[in-house]
Design a protein around this motif. Structure first.
Motif, short mmCIF file in Angstrom:
data_model
loop_
_atom_site.label_atom_id
_atom_site.label_comp_id
_atom_site.label_asym_id
_atom_site.label_seq_id
_atom_site.Cartn_x
_atom_site.Cartn_y
_atom_site.Cartn_z
N GLY A 186 0.79 -1.21 0.00
CA GLY A 186 0.00 0.00 0.00
C GLY A 186 0.82 1.26 0.00
O GLY A 186 0.32 2.34 0.34
N ARG A 187 2.08 1.14 -0.38
CA ARG A 187 2.97 2.30 -0.39
C ARG A 187 3.19 2.79 -1.83
O ARG A 187 2.99 2.04 -2.78
N ALA A 188 3.63 4.04 -1.93
CA ALA A 188 4.00 4.56 -3.24
C ALA A 188 5.28 3.86 -3.70
O ALA A 188 6.13 3.49 -2.88
N VAL A 189 5.42 3.67 -5.00
CA VAL A 189 6.63 3.06 -5.55
C VAL A 189 7.71 4.13 -5.63
O VAL A 189 7.55 5.13 -6.36
N VAL A 190 8.79 3.93 -4.88
CA VAL A 190 9.87 4.91 -4.81
C VAL A 190 11.16 4.24 -5.29
O VAL A 190 11.81 3.51 -4.53
N PRO A 191 11.54 4.44 -6.54
CA PRO A 191 12.72 3.76 -7.09
C PRO A 191 14.00 4.01 -6.30
O PRO A 191 14.86 3.12 -6.20
N GLU A 192 14.14 5.20 -5.70
CA GLU A 192 15.37 5.50 -4.94
C GLU A 192 15.52 4.61 -3.71
O GLU A 192 16.61 4.47 -3.16
N SER A 193 14.42 4.03 -3.26
CA SER A 193 14.46 3.17 -2.07
C SER A 193 14.68 1.70 -2.42
O SER A 193 14.84 0.87 -1.52
N PHE A 194 14.69 1.37 -3.71
CA PHE A 194 14.84 -0.03 -4.11
C PHE A 194 16.18 -0.58 -3.62
O PHE A 194 17.22 0.09 -3.72
N THR A 195 16.17 -1.80 -3.14
CA THR A 195 17.41 -2.48 -2.73
C THR A 195 17.60 -3.81 -3.44
O THR A 195 18.67 -4.40 -3.36
N HIS A 196 16.56 -4.31 -4.12
CA HIS A 196 16.63 -5.61 -4.78
C HIS A 196 16.35 -5.57 -6.27
O HIS A 196 16.69 -6.50 -6.98
N GLY A 197 15.71 -4.52 -6.75
CA GLY A 197 15.37 -4.42 -8.17
C GLY A 197 13.89 -4.64 -8.41
O GLY A 197 13.18 -5.21 -7.58
N THR A 198 13.44 -4.20 -9.57
CA THR A 198 12.03 -4.38 -9.92
C THR A 198 11.76 -5.83 -10.30
O THR A 198 12.67 -6.62 -10.52
N SER A 199 10.49 -6.14 -10.39
CA SER A 199 10.10 -7.49 -10.82
C SER A 199 10.69 -7.82 -12.19
O SER A 199 11.24 -8.91 -12.40
N ALA A 200 10.59 -6.86 -13.12
CA ALA A 200 11.11 -7.10 -14.47
C ALA A 200 12.62 -7.30 -14.45
O ALA A 200 13.15 -8.16 -15.19
N GLN A 201 13.32 -6.54 -13.64
CA GLN A 201 14.78 -6.67 -13.56
C GLN A 201 15.17 -8.03 -12.97
O GLN A 201 16.10 -8.69 -13.47
#
Length: 292
Positions: free
Chosen positions: A252-267
């Motif tokens: 339920g959170r906004a998607v914040v790319p700067e906070s990613f630590t593992h990568g997107t699903s597609a990546q």
């Protein structure tokens, strides 16, 4: 996945009857850490990553987790199907990475895999089941509470035995990184960076572990032909369910790319497929890739 009847590893340590060892863990809503910090750590490091206690400790402003006394492990009991599955998959990672290291003129030092229930002391701090599986570079062990597989199937929507094997292969991928000196270099680099830059390095570390899992799957299938139609798809589904973007949306959170630590699903899907398609460790150089 036709895994029965294959060699089991001698490197599985069962501490599920040790009574746990949650001392030093963080309580939700208590102490210095609130529920927000717990959620960040669980999303950022809980699923397929290095011990989230490190993240929690940094968020709380405290020191890095200290080594605790680990319980004495023993071989899993005969007839434990879950432990047998894990042991057979681990044994195959030993065979595959042993051959690949030998071909490169090096020796592969096999990791231990610890089965625990609830909580257990580790050299990276207190490990807890809610964190999901993790690799601790300080003691070179993979830790997993088998109840995580229920979470993977029922809560994350990623059923299938090969999805479970992917979990183990990813954590072993972190051990491979440690063996190659990548973990140490990545951590040293992160210490000199801003939080956002450090997160970007973490993403490349995690995607490389996904790629290494694919490399294992490539060589494992060549040697054993034990995968059934749909097995690779089940791993791809698991990768999709635990992408940072998917986890943030589901929380339920906004998607914040700067906070990613593992990568997107597609990546995550892309890099697993890269390893599986090529079977090449060199193809897993996420650190040199212009685009992830």
């Amino acid at each position: 996945m036709r895994w029965e009847g294959h060699r089991e590893s001698d490197n599985v340590e069962d501490v599920r009857d040790s009574g746990g060892g949650g001392g030093g863990g963080f309580g939700i809503g208590g102490g210095k850490l609130g529920i927000g910090a717990i959620v960040i750590a669980l999303i950022g490091g809980a699923v397929f990553g290095i011990n989230p206690l490190t993240i929690l400790s940094l968020l709380s402003g405290g020191p890095a987790p200290v080594q605790q006394q680990a319980p004495q492990g023993h071989a899993p009991p005969a007839g434990d199907r879950g432990a047998q599955f894990v042991s057979i998959v681990l044994a195959d990672t030993e065979d595959v990475w042993g051959r690949l290291f030998q071909a490169g003129g090096a020796t592969y030092n096999q990791p231990k895999l610890v089965l625990f229930r609830g909580a257990t002391p580790t050299a990276c701090g207190a490990g807890q089941a809610a964190m999901g599986p993790f690799y601790c570079p300080a003691d070179k062990k993979v830790y997993i509470d088998l109840s995580f597989y229920d979470t993977l199937r029922s809560r994350l929507g990623a059923p299938g035995e090969f999805a479970q094997a992917y979990v183990i292969a990813h954590e072993v991928g972190h051990h491979v990184q440690d063996e190659l000196g990548i973990t140490r270099k990545a951590e040293a680099a992160r210490q000199r960076m801003s939080p956002a830059q450090g997160n970007a390095v973490s993403v490349r570390v995690e995607l490389q572990a996904d790629c290494f899992a694919g490399v294992w799957a490539h060589h494992s299938q060549q040697g054993k032909q034990w995968l059934d139609p749909g097995d690779i798809e089940s791993a791809m589904n698991a990768a999709a369910k635990i992408g940072d973007d998917a986890l943030q949306r589901n929380a339920g959170r906004a998607v914040v790319p700067e906070s990613f630590t593992h990568g997107t699903s597609a990546q995550r899907q892309h890099w697993f497929q890269t390893g599986y398609r090529t079977g090449s460790v060199k193809a897993c150089d996420t650190f040199s890739a212009q685009s992830l």
